[in-house]
Scaffold this motif. Structure first.
Motif, mmCIF file in Angstrom:
data_model
loop_
_atom_site.group_PDB
_atom_site.id
_atom_site.type_symbol
_atom_site.label_atom_id
_atom_site.label_comp_id
_atom_site.label_asym_id
_atom_site.label_seq_id
_atom_site.Cartn_x
_atom_site.Cartn_y
_atom_site.Cartn_z
ATOM 1 N N ARG A 173 29.691 6.347 -28.669
ATOM 2 C CA ARG A 173 29.082 7.688 -28.738
ATOM 3 C C ARG A 173 29.173 8.284 -30.140
ATOM 4 O O ARG A 173 28.271 8.984 -30.586
ATOM 5 N N ALA A 174 30.278 7.971 -30.840
ATOM 6 C CA ALA A 174 30.413 8.458 -32.223
ATOM 7 C C ALA A 174 29.311 7.861 -33.097
ATOM 8 O O ALA A 174 28.682 8.562 -33.889
ATOM 9 N N ILE A 175 29.040 6.578 -32.927
ATOM 10 C CA ILE A 175 28.015 5.913 -33.743
ATOM 11 C C ILE A 175 26.627 6.480 -33.428
ATOM 12 O O ILE A 175 25.831 6.731 -34.333
ATOM 13 N N ALA A 176 26.359 6.692 -32.138
ATOM 14 C CA ALA A 176 25.042 7.193 -31.739
ATOM 15 C C ALA A 176 24.903 8.697 -31.957
ATOM 16 O O ALA A 176 23.850 9.270 -31.681
ATOM 17 N N GLY A 177 25.959 9.345 -32.430
ATOM 18 C CA GLY A 177 25.904 10.781 -32.685
ATOM 19 C C GLY A 177 25.996 11.611 -31.420
ATOM 20 O O GLY A 177 25.636 12.787 -31.406
ATOM 21 N N LEU A 178 26.469 10.992 -30.344
ATOM 22 C CA LEU A 178 26.528 11.695 -29.052
ATOM 23 C C LEU A 178 27.929 12.194 -28.716
ATOM 24 O O LEU A 178 28.127 12.813 -27.674
ATOM 25 N N GLY A 179 28.894 11.875 -29.567
ATOM 26 C CA GLY A 179 30.267 12.306 -29.321
ATOM 27 C C GLY A 179 30.920 12.667 -30.638
ATOM 28 O O GLY A 179 30.361 12.400 -31.706
ATOM 29 N N GLY A 237 24.023 1.581 -45.429
ATOM 30 C CA GLY A 237 24.568 2.382 -46.520
ATOM 31 C C GLY A 237 24.425 3.885 -46.333
ATOM 32 O O GLY A 237 24.947 4.669 -47.114
ATOM 33 N N MET A 238 23.715 4.311 -45.274
ATOM 34 C CA MET A 238 23.448 5.732 -45.053
ATOM 35 C C MET A 238 24.561 6.350 -44.200
ATOM 36 O O MET A 238 24.795 5.907 -43.080
ATOM 37 N N GLU A 239 25.202 7.381 -44.731
ATOM 38 C CA GLU A 239 26.308 8.015 -44.006
ATOM 39 C C GLU A 239 25.760 8.872 -42.853
ATOM 40 O O GLU A 239 24.884 9.705 -43.058
ATOM 41 N N LEU A 240 26.300 8.648 -41.669
ATOM 42 C CA LEU A 240 25.803 9.388 -40.499
ATOM 43 C C LEU A 240 26.711 10.538 -40.078
ATOM 44 O O LEU A 240 26.267 11.454 -39.388
ATOM 45 N N THR A 241 27.980 10.494 -40.485
ATOM 46 C CA THR A 241 28.916 11.485 -39.938
ATOM 47 C C THR A 241 28.685 12.883 -40.507
ATOM 48 O O THR A 241 29.109 13.869 -39.909
ATOM 49 N N THR A 242 28.004 12.955 -41.649
ATOM 50 C CA THR A 242 27.813 14.258 -42.282
ATOM 51 C C THR A 242 26.455 14.890 -41.958
ATOM 52 O O THR A 242 26.165 15.998 -42.400
ATOM 53 N N ALA A 243 25.638 14.171 -41.195
ATOM 54 C CA ALA A 243 24.313 14.710 -40.856
ATOM 55 C C ALA A 243 24.456 15.966 -40.003
ATOM 56 O O ALA A 243 25.396 16.101 -39.227
ATOM 57 N N ARG A 244 23.520 16.895 -40.142
ATOM 58 C CA ARG A 244 23.611 18.126 -39.353
ATOM 59 C C ARG A 244 23.389 17.822 -37.873
ATOM 60 O O ARG A 244 24.110 18.283 -37.013
ATOM 61 N N ASP A 245 22.352 17.024 -37.592
ATOM 62 C CA ASP A 245 22.107 16.575 -36.221
ATOM 63 C C ASP A 245 22.392 15.068 -36.193
ATOM 64 O O ASP A 245 21.540 14.266 -36.554
ATOM 65 N N ARG A 246 23.612 14.712 -35.779
ATOM 66 C CA ARG A 246 24.040 13.311 -35.890
ATOM 67 C C ARG A 246 23.258 12.406 -34.959
ATOM 68 O O ARG A 246 22.976 11.260 -35.289
ATOM 69 N N ALA A 247 22.898 12.898 -33.778
ATOM 70 C CA ALA A 247 22.138 12.059 -32.843
ATOM 71 C C ALA A 247 20.745 11.770 -33.405
ATOM 72 O O ALA A 247 20.264 10.637 -33.356
ATOM 73 N N ALA A 248 20.115 12.797 -33.969
ATOM 74 C CA ALA A 248 18.784 12.604 -34.548
ATOM 75 C C ALA A 248 18.862 11.644 -35.733
ATOM 76 O O ALA A 248 17.999 10.766 -35.897
ATOM 77 N N ALA A 249 19.917 11.789 -36.553
ATOM 78 C CA ALA A 249 20.070 10.904 -37.715
ATOM 79 C C ALA A 249 20.276 9.459 -37.266
ATOM 80 O O ALA A 249 19.690 8.533 -37.837
ATOM 81 N N ALA A 250 21.091 9.273 -36.223
ATOM 82 C CA ALA A 250 21.325 7.907 -35.727
ATOM 83 C C ALA A 250 20.013 7.293 -35.244
ATOM 84 O O ALA A 250 19.687 6.151 -35.573
ATOM 85 N N GLY A 251 19.235 8.064 -34.491
ATOM 86 C CA GLY A 251 17.940 7.570 -34.009
ATOM 87 C C GLY A 251 16.998 7.274 -35.156
ATOM 88 O O GLY A 251 16.358 6.222 -35.200
ATOM 89 N N ALA A 252 16.946 8.180 -36.112
ATOM 90 C CA ALA A 252 16.021 8.009 -37.237
ATOM 91 C C ALA A 252 16.388 6.791 -38.083
ATOM 92 O O ALA A 252 15.525 6.184 -38.708
ATOM 93 N N HIS A 253 17.686 6.437 -38.095
ATOM 94 C CA HIS A 253 18.100 5.275 -38.880
ATOM 95 C C HIS A 253 18.230 4.010 -38.042
ATOM 96 O O HIS A 253 18.865 3.041 -38.456
ATOM 97 N N GLY A 254 17.640 4.042 -36.852
ATOM 98 C CA GLY A 254 17.496 2.780 -36.121
ATOM 99 C C GLY A 254 18.610 2.432 -35.159
ATOM 100 O O GLY A 254 18.827 1.263 -34.863
ATOM 101 N N ILE A 255 19.316 3.444 -34.641
ATOM 102 C CA ILE A 255 20.369 3.172 -33.659
ATOM 103 C C ILE A 255 19.911 3.627 -32.276
ATOM 104 O O ILE A 255 19.468 4.764 -32.101
ATOM 105 N N GLN A 256 20.003 2.735 -31.315
ATOM 106 C CA GLN A 256 19.696 3.073 -29.926
ATOM 107 C C GLN A 256 20.881 2.666 -29.065
ATOM 108 O O GLN A 256 21.636 1.762 -29.432
ATOM 109 N N ILE A 257 21.032 3.306 -27.923
ATOM 110 C CA ILE A 257 22.152 2.972 -27.041
ATOM 111 C C ILE A 257 21.628 2.772 -25.620
ATOM 112 O O ILE A 257 20.746 3.507 -25.166
ATOM 113 N N VAL A 258 22.135 1.754 -24.957
ATOM 114 C CA VAL A 258 21.789 1.501 -23.556
ATOM 115 C C VAL A 258 23.082 1.584 -22.750
ATOM 116 O O VAL A 258 24.065 0.898 -23.062
ATOM 117 N N PHE A 259 23.069 2.432 -21.728
ATOM 118 C CA PHE A 259 24.278 2.653 -20.929
ATOM 119 C C PHE A 259 24.285 1.785 -19.668
ATOM 120 O O PHE A 259 23.310 1.124 -19.329
#
Ligand SMILES: Nc1ncnc2c1ncn2[C@@H]1O[C@H](COP(=O)(O)OP(=O)(O)O)[C@@H](O)[C@H]1O
Ligand SMILES: [Mg+2]
Length: 332
Positions: free
Chosen positions: A63-69, A80-102
């Motif tokens: 969830r931390a990686i996907a910006g959901l936690g 190389g793109m830092e995700l933890t500092t993004a304002r909307d971390r979930a949107a940044a994760a999606g925009a940089h190619g991260i998807q999650i399947v539960f």
């Protein structure tokens, strides 16, 4: 290491996690440090399997990686793109190619939407016309082994395996680089699970994907993983090539996990006594090595000092007694 090989290494790394810490803070309970100083990277095109008992922090990392936690501290970079500092971390994760399947496809799909609509939903922003949307859905249904007959069905009209294929299609439609599979096949019957694993393996090549695989099913891990990371109570205890970690787990906890699956204990290692006790509470982790209360090899140093990850047989192990116990077991 030369600059050139450093650059080659960096180019090959898709996801890089450094010193990740996650703390859950409640109003009544003391803070729970669910993930403590976890570092690993995932090479492009590979599958890193994250294993460990329930409560070890696997989903928290996902969830931390996907910006959901939450993220308390540390770094998560994709390409190389830092995700933890993004304002909307979930949107940044999606925009940089991260998807999650539960695990549960039912809750991931809108029960009132036909399949095609769920699949194209991540691309609605592109303002495609309806015919194009249906074409895209049909294309992705084909990629996951379904067909146009399934287009207009509702989730409840599909089997569990078909539903999970739809959520995979939905994850693929935005052309991700990394898919996090958090127990994505765990709820499926054995035969269906194998079919979906075969599909995932094929998609990895055809769609040029990289996976973070979270599964308590060791045969799934053995089937897909390139690298295995073993987590215990929020700490990485072992990290290394899958064949080595599964074939010759070096940490007593990894050994206990893997030896519990008879089909994987191919080398007929002397079995450890069955893992007793419970994983414990990350709000009050044991001193020294967090695994020490359950470890058959515990000594004073283990109760006192926290073991660091150290190089061991092509990987890393955090155990004061790793060398000693592995030499002893290979001699026995
Ligand atoms: N939202 C939350 N609030 C408080 N504690 C949580 C929350 N989510 C998970 N935890 C705790 O964090 C620890 C790790 O949980 P989790 O990441 O779900 O583990 P896993 O996926 O390995 O089973 C557990 O002790 C769990 O109780
Ligand atoms: Mg979980």
């Amino acid at each position: 290491m030369t600059d050139q090989s450093n650059a080659a290494l960096a180019k090959d790394t898709l996801l890089d996690i450094e010193q990740l810490c996650v703390v859950y803070r409640g109003l009544t309970r003391r803070p729970v440090q669910a993930v403590a100083d976890v570092s690993f990277s995932i090479a492009r095109g590979s599958t890193l399997a994250l294993i460990g008992e329930s409560g070890s922090g696997k989903s928290t990392i996902a969830r931390a990686i996907a910006g959901l936690g939450p993220v308390e501290s540390g770094s998560i970079r994709i390409d190389g793109m830092e995700l933890t500092t993004a304002r909307d971390r979930a949107a940044a994760a999606g925009a940089h190619g991260i998807q999650i399947v539960f695990q549960d496809p039912t809750s991931a799909l809108n029960p009132r939407w036909p399949v095609w609509q769920s699949i194209v939903e991540p691309r609605l922003r592109e303002r495609l016309d309806r015919a194009t949307q249906r074409d895209i859905a049909a294309d992705y249904l084909g990629r996951v082994g379904l067909n146009t007959r399934h287009m207009d069905r509702l989730p409840q009209q599909l089997s569990g395996g078909q539903r999970q294929r739809v959520t995979i299609a939905r994850a693929l439609v935005s052309r991700p680089k990394l898919i996090i599979l958090d127990e994505a096949v765990s709820a499926l019957d054995v035969s269906v699970r194998n079919e979906v694993l075969v599909l995932l393996d094929a998609l990895k090549k055809s769609e040029q994907l990289t996976y973070l695989l979270i599964s308590h099913d060791m045969s799934a891990v053995a089937q897909l993983a390139t690298t295995v990371a073993v987590l215990y109570l929020g700490k990485l205890v072992e990290l290394g090539p899958a064949t080595r970690v599964i074939g010759q787990p070096a940490h007593p906890y990894s050994r206990a996990l893997i030896d519990a699956v008879p089909a994987l204990n191919r080398t007929a290692r002397q079995e450890l006594p069955h893992l007793g006790g419970e994983i414990g509470d990350p709000a009050q982790p044991p001193s020294g090595c967090r695994f020490h209360p359950r470890c058959p090899f515990v000594m004073d140093v283990c109760r006192r000092d926290e073991p660091l990850l150290q190089s061991h047989h092509g990987g890393d192990v955090a155990c004061h007694r790793a060398i000693e116990i592995n030499t002893a077991s290979s001699n026995s």
